[in-house]
Design a protein around this motif. Structure first.
Motif, PDB file in Angstrom:
ATOM      1  N   GLU A  80       3.785   7.558   3.089  1.00 54.81           N
ATOM      2  CA  GLU A  80       5.000   6.746   3.222  1.00 54.81           C
ATOM      3  C   GLU A  80       4.738   5.506   4.066  1.00 54.81           C
ATOM      4  O   GLU A  80       5.302   4.447   3.798  1.00 54.81           O
ATOM      5  CB  GLU A  80       6.115   7.582   3.843  1.00 54.81           C
ATOM      6  N   PHE A 104       2.952  -1.765   2.263  1.00 53.57           N
ATOM      7  CA  PHE A 104       2.706  -2.472   1.015  1.00 53.57           C
ATOM      8  C   PHE A 104       3.939  -3.234   0.560  1.00 53.57           C
ATOM      9  O   PHE A 104       3.879  -4.433   0.297  1.00 53.57           O
ATOM     10  CB  PHE A 104       2.263  -1.478  -0.069  1.00 53.57           C
ATOM     11  N   TRP A 105       5.070  -2.541   0.456  1.00 49.27           N
ATOM     12  CA  TRP A 105       6.274  -3.187  -0.070  1.00 49.27           C
ATOM     13  C   TRP A 105       6.845  -4.208   0.904  1.00 49.27           C
ATOM     14  O   TRP A 105       7.382  -5.239   0.478  1.00 49.27           O
ATOM     15  CB  TRP A 105       7.318  -2.151  -0.459  1.00 49.27           C
ATOM     16  N   TYR A 140       4.094  -5.788  -9.638  1.00 51.23           N
ATOM     17  CA  TYR A 140       4.284  -4.471  -9.029  1.00 51.23           C
ATOM     18  C   TYR A 140       5.707  -3.950  -9.192  1.00 51.23           C
ATOM     19  O   TYR A 140       5.914  -2.740  -9.269  1.00 51.23           O
ATOM     20  CB  TYR A 140       3.852  -4.475  -7.564  1.00 51.23           C
ATOM     21  N   LYS A 188       6.574  -0.403 -10.951  1.00 48.84           N
ATOM     22  CA  LYS A 188       7.440   0.591 -10.311  1.00 48.84           C
ATOM     23  C   LYS A 188       8.641   0.922 -11.182  1.00 48.84           C
ATOM     24  O   LYS A 188       9.012   2.079 -11.331  1.00 48.84           O
ATOM     25  CB  LYS A 188       7.896   0.050  -8.954  1.00 48.84           C
ATOM     26  N   SER A 247      -0.211   8.881  -2.012  1.00 46.81           N
ATOM     27  CA  SER A 247      -0.092   7.801  -1.040  1.00 46.81           C
ATOM     28  C   SER A 247       0.902   8.200   0.044  1.00 46.81           C
ATOM     29  O   SER A 247       1.837   8.940  -0.196  1.00 46.81           O
ATOM     30  CB  SER A 247       0.357   6.514  -1.726  1.00 46.81           C
ATOM     31  N   LYS A 267       2.585  13.496  -3.488  1.00 48.65           N
ATOM     32  CA  LYS A 267       2.157  12.120  -3.658  1.00 48.65           C
ATOM     33  C   LYS A 267       0.768  11.963  -3.042  1.00 48.65           C
ATOM     34  O   LYS A 267       0.425  12.635  -2.083  1.00 48.65           O
ATOM     35  CB  LYS A 267       3.123  11.175  -2.948  1.00 48.65           C
ATOM     36  N   VAL A 288      -0.286   2.389  -3.109  1.00 49.65           N
ATOM     37  CA  VAL A 288       0.895   2.908  -3.809  1.00 49.65           C
ATOM     38  C   VAL A 288       0.605   3.447  -5.199  1.00 49.65           C
ATOM     39  O   VAL A 288       1.502   3.948  -5.867  1.00 49.65           O
ATOM     40  CB  VAL A 288       2.019   1.839  -3.896  1.00 49.65           C
ATOM     41  N   GLU A 323       1.905   3.777   4.326  1.00 52.21           N
ATOM     42  CA  GLU A 323       1.217   2.800   3.484  1.00 52.21           C
ATOM     43  C   GLU A 323       2.164   2.161   2.478  1.00 52.21           C
ATOM     44  O   GLU A 323       2.090   0.964   2.222  1.00 52.21           O
ATOM     45  CB  GLU A 323       0.053   3.451   2.746  1.00 52.21           C
ATOM     46  N   SER A 324       3.043   2.960   1.915  1.00 53.59           N
ATOM     47  CA  SER A 324       4.005   2.433   0.956  1.00 53.59           C
ATOM     48  C   SER A 324       4.934   1.417   1.622  1.00 53.59           C
ATOM     49  O   SER A 324       5.216   0.356   1.050  1.00 53.59           O
ATOM     50  CB  SER A 324       4.809   3.581   0.360  1.00 53.59           C
TER      51      SER A 324
END
Length: 194
Positions: free
Chosen positions: A118, A124-125, A168, A172, A116, A114, A85, A120-121
């Motif tokens: 979507e 991650f989140w 994180y 953000k 990164s 971007k 991210v 992977e994002s």
């Protein structure tokens, strides 16, 4: 006159471009980082759930869970956050000995896109938010079932994964706070001028 010569065959609303963009955005660019982002987190939870069934040694279970949580903390903070991210946070000590927390977000590339994906994002989140919530549930479960020895392990899970979540979220939201404070001060100055 025949107007068919002036007509081009184009896709409606650039549907072909959207499909190609979606496939690029949903592609996982760092599969190893994505794997280890979830591996240590899920492994610690699975070991906690199955530990009493597999062995009677509390110390072996505790050491295994804390090692998995520590590996998760290090991997998420130092590797997967940057790759997946584009966020990172750390503590910096000045020459005076004062400690400063730094929260950074990757700058947008020159092309405006971007770096990164979507997918992977989302990975991650999703991992970053759900696992600390599971450890909080384990904490209440250990507290209400009077498993005091397991409470220390669960608190370690909440603290280590909660620290990454907090860091994180600050990365953000931190850049947005700066923008809103700048906008508020600008509007305040404009109001005073009038």
């Amino acid at each position: 006159q025949d107007s068919s010569d002036d007509i081009e065959d184009v896709s409606l609303f650039d549907a072909d471009d959207d499909v190609s963009r979606r496939s690029k955005k949903s592609r996982i660019r760092h599969p190893v980082a994505s794997f280890f982002h979830l591996f240590f987190r899920v492994s610690a939870i699975v070991v906690y759930l199955l530990c009493e069934l597999l062995t009677s040694s509390f110390i072996a279970c505790m050491v295994t869970i804390i090692l998995l949580l520590s590996c998760d903390f290090w991997a998420v903070k130092n590797v997967t956050g940057r790759l997946m991210v584009g966020l990172r946070w750390w503590n910096q000590v000045d020459d005076d000995g004062r400690s400063h927390w730094v929260f950074e977000a990757r700058k947008v590339s020159a092309q405006g896109g971007k770096t990164s994906s979507e997918a992977e994002s989302r990975i991650f989140w999703l991992g970053l938010i759900t696992c600390p919530m599971i450890w909080v549930i384990f904490a209440f479960s250990a507290l209400f079932s009077f498993k005091v020895k397991w409470l220390a392990v669960v608190v370690m899970g909440v603290v280590l994964q909660g620290a990454n979540l907090y860091g994180y979220i600050r990365c953000k939201v931190g850049s947005r706070k700066n923008l809103t404070s700048m906008a508020t001060s600008y509007l305040g100055k404009q109001f005073l001028r009038q």
